[in-house]
Enzyme design. Structure first.
Site, PDB file in Angstrom:
ATOM      1  N   ARG A 104       0.857  -1.192   0.000  1.00 13.22           N
ATOM      2  CA  ARG A 104       0.000   0.000   0.000  1.00 13.22           C
ATOM      3  C   ARG A 104       0.892   1.240   0.000  1.00 13.22           C
ATOM      4  O   ARG A 104       1.772   1.384   0.841  1.00 13.22           O
ATOM      5  CB  ARG A 104      -0.886  -0.016   1.246  1.00 13.22           C
ATOM      6  CG  ARG A 104      -2.051   0.960   1.167  1.00 13.22           C
ATOM      7  CD  ARG A 104      -3.108   0.599   2.185  1.00 13.22           C
ATOM      8  NE  ARG A 104      -3.711  -0.679   1.809  1.00 13.22           N
ATOM      9  CZ  ARG A 104      -4.722  -0.798   0.948  1.00 13.22           C
ATOM     10  NH1 ARG A 104      -5.260   0.260   0.404  1.00 13.22           N
ATOM     11  NH2 ARG A 104      -5.198  -1.974   0.643  1.00 13.22           N
ATOM     12  N   THR A 108      -0.665   7.695  -1.127  1.00 11.51           N
ATOM     13  CA  THR A 108      -1.973   7.643  -1.822  1.00 11.51           C
ATOM     14  C   THR A 108      -2.929   6.641  -1.180  1.00 11.51           C
ATOM     15  O   THR A 108      -4.123   6.665  -1.450  1.00 11.51           O
ATOM     16  CB  THR A 108      -1.782   7.225  -3.291  1.00 11.51           C
ATOM     17  OG1 THR A 108      -1.279   5.874  -3.306  1.00 11.51           O
ATOM     18  CG2 THR A 108      -0.822   8.139  -4.023  1.00 11.51           C
ATOM     19  N   ASP A 200       2.968 -13.480  13.090  1.00 12.80           N
ATOM     20  CA  ASP A 200       3.165 -13.165  11.669  1.00 12.80           C
ATOM     21  C   ASP A 200       3.404 -14.463  10.898  1.00 12.80           C
ATOM     22  O   ASP A 200       4.445 -15.113  11.051  1.00 12.80           O
ATOM     23  CB  ASP A 200       4.365 -12.216  11.513  1.00 12.80           C
ATOM     24  CG  ASP A 200       4.489 -11.727  10.080  1.00 12.80           C
ATOM     25  OD1 ASP A 200       4.632 -12.581   9.165  1.00 12.80           O
ATOM     26  OD2 ASP A 200       4.416 -10.514   9.849  1.00 12.80           O
ATOM     27  N   ASP A 203       6.621 -14.595   8.666  1.00 17.17           N
ATOM     28  CA  ASP A 203       7.852 -14.756   9.442  1.00 17.17           C
ATOM     29  C   ASP A 203       7.972 -16.184   9.991  1.00 17.17           C
ATOM     30  O   ASP A 203       9.070 -16.752  10.010  1.00 17.17           O
ATOM     31  CB  ASP A 203       7.891 -13.764  10.612  1.00 17.17           C
ATOM     32  CG  ASP A 203       8.316 -12.383  10.153  1.00 17.17           C
ATOM     33  OD1 ASP A 203       8.853 -12.266   9.040  1.00 17.17           O
ATOM     34  OD2 ASP A 203       8.120 -11.416  10.921  1.00 17.17           O
TER      35      ASP A 203
HETATM   36  N1  URA Z   1      -0.802 -11.222   9.050  1.00 14.29           N
HETATM   37  C1  URA Z   1      -0.231 -12.145   9.865  1.00 14.29           C
HETATM   38  O1  URA Z   1       0.656 -12.875   9.450  1.00 14.29           O
HETATM   39  N2  URA Z   1      -0.685 -12.251  11.124  1.00 14.29           N
HETATM   40  C2  URA Z   1      -1.675 -11.473  11.605  1.00 14.29           C
HETATM   41  O2  URA Z   1      -2.050 -11.627  12.774  1.00 14.29           O
HETATM   42  C3  URA Z   1      -2.255 -10.517  10.753  1.00 14.29           C
HETATM   43  C4  URA Z   1      -1.798 -10.400   9.479  1.00 14.29           C
END
Ligand code: URA
Length: 209
Positions: A104, A108, A200, A203
């Site tokens: 994003r 903008t 995440d 990750d």
């Molecule tokens: N993306 C992720 O990997 N974990 C989240 O909790 C939200 C978005």
């Protein structure tokens, strides 16, 4: 507008519990994401049209069924969606795979497509978009916008964990898209992470921080 299908099969729920555990390492996490995607794909393809064919068995001619009509393409949203590709291809090895990456623009606020590569006949395929986490819904909405711009009319979205906010936003933006998820969690936190979620996903799949 279709209500999201929550796939709460015991095998999927068990694997999601392992996935959520902060002590689960990358190798096991990757394997679990792939296995869950495989199990979800089984359900998400339940409505594929069939056609009757005749097959000669060693004993007789059998009237039997094969998948007919539109072919499938999977489109993982980079990068975490990549973790689901192995699993879904185990279920549908002949499917083609497109890729889409978006960010994003901070000024903008518009989605910018930094990578997109699709099968040449994408508009004639049923497309299943893959992303393990549906948080705000913004990436899924933008990715589906881009895919629709290529002429695709038959789209499903498959995620492992969804926030209620993301489900609502995606349903509102794309009421024609069927959503499959394995868990609807509580909410988003102030950093747009899903609570309780699993952290995440990208990750944890790739062992980065
Ligand atoms: N993306 C992720 O990997 N974990 C989240 O909790 C939200 C978005």
């Amino acid at each position: 507008m279709a209500t999201p299908m929550i796939m709460d099969h015991p095998l999927i729920q068990h694997k999601i519990s392992l996935l959520r555990d902060k002590n689960t390492g990358s190798k096991e996490f990757r394997e679990l994401v792939s296995e869950i995607a495989m199990l979800m794909c089984y359900e998400a393809t339940r409505d594929l049209p069939l056609k009757e064919v005749e097959i000669e068995t060693p004993i007789a001619v059998a009237k039997t069924k094969i998948i007919a009509g539109s072919k499938l393409a999977f489109v993982p949203i980079l990068r975490a969606g990549l973790g689901m590709v192995d699993g879904v291809l185990k279920m549908v090895p002949a499917a083609k795979v497109g890729h889409i990456g978006l960010y994003r623009d901070p000024d903008t606020k518009q989605a910018v497509e930094y990578y997109a590569k699709f099968p040449v006949d994408i508009e004639r395929r049923e497309v299943i978009v893959l992303d393990p986490m549906l948080a705000t819904g913004a990436s899924a909405i933008d990715a589906i916008n881009q895919i629709k711009q290529r002429g695709v009319t038959n789209i499903k979205f498959m995620c492992i964990i969804a926030a209620p906010e993301g489900l609502e936003a995606l349903q509102k933006a794309h009421p024609d898209v069927s959503i499959y998820c394995a868990s609807k969690d509580q909410s988003l936190n102030e950093h747009a992470y899903i609570v309780p979620g699993l952290g995440d996903a990208g990750d944890r799949i790739f062992g980065t921080k």
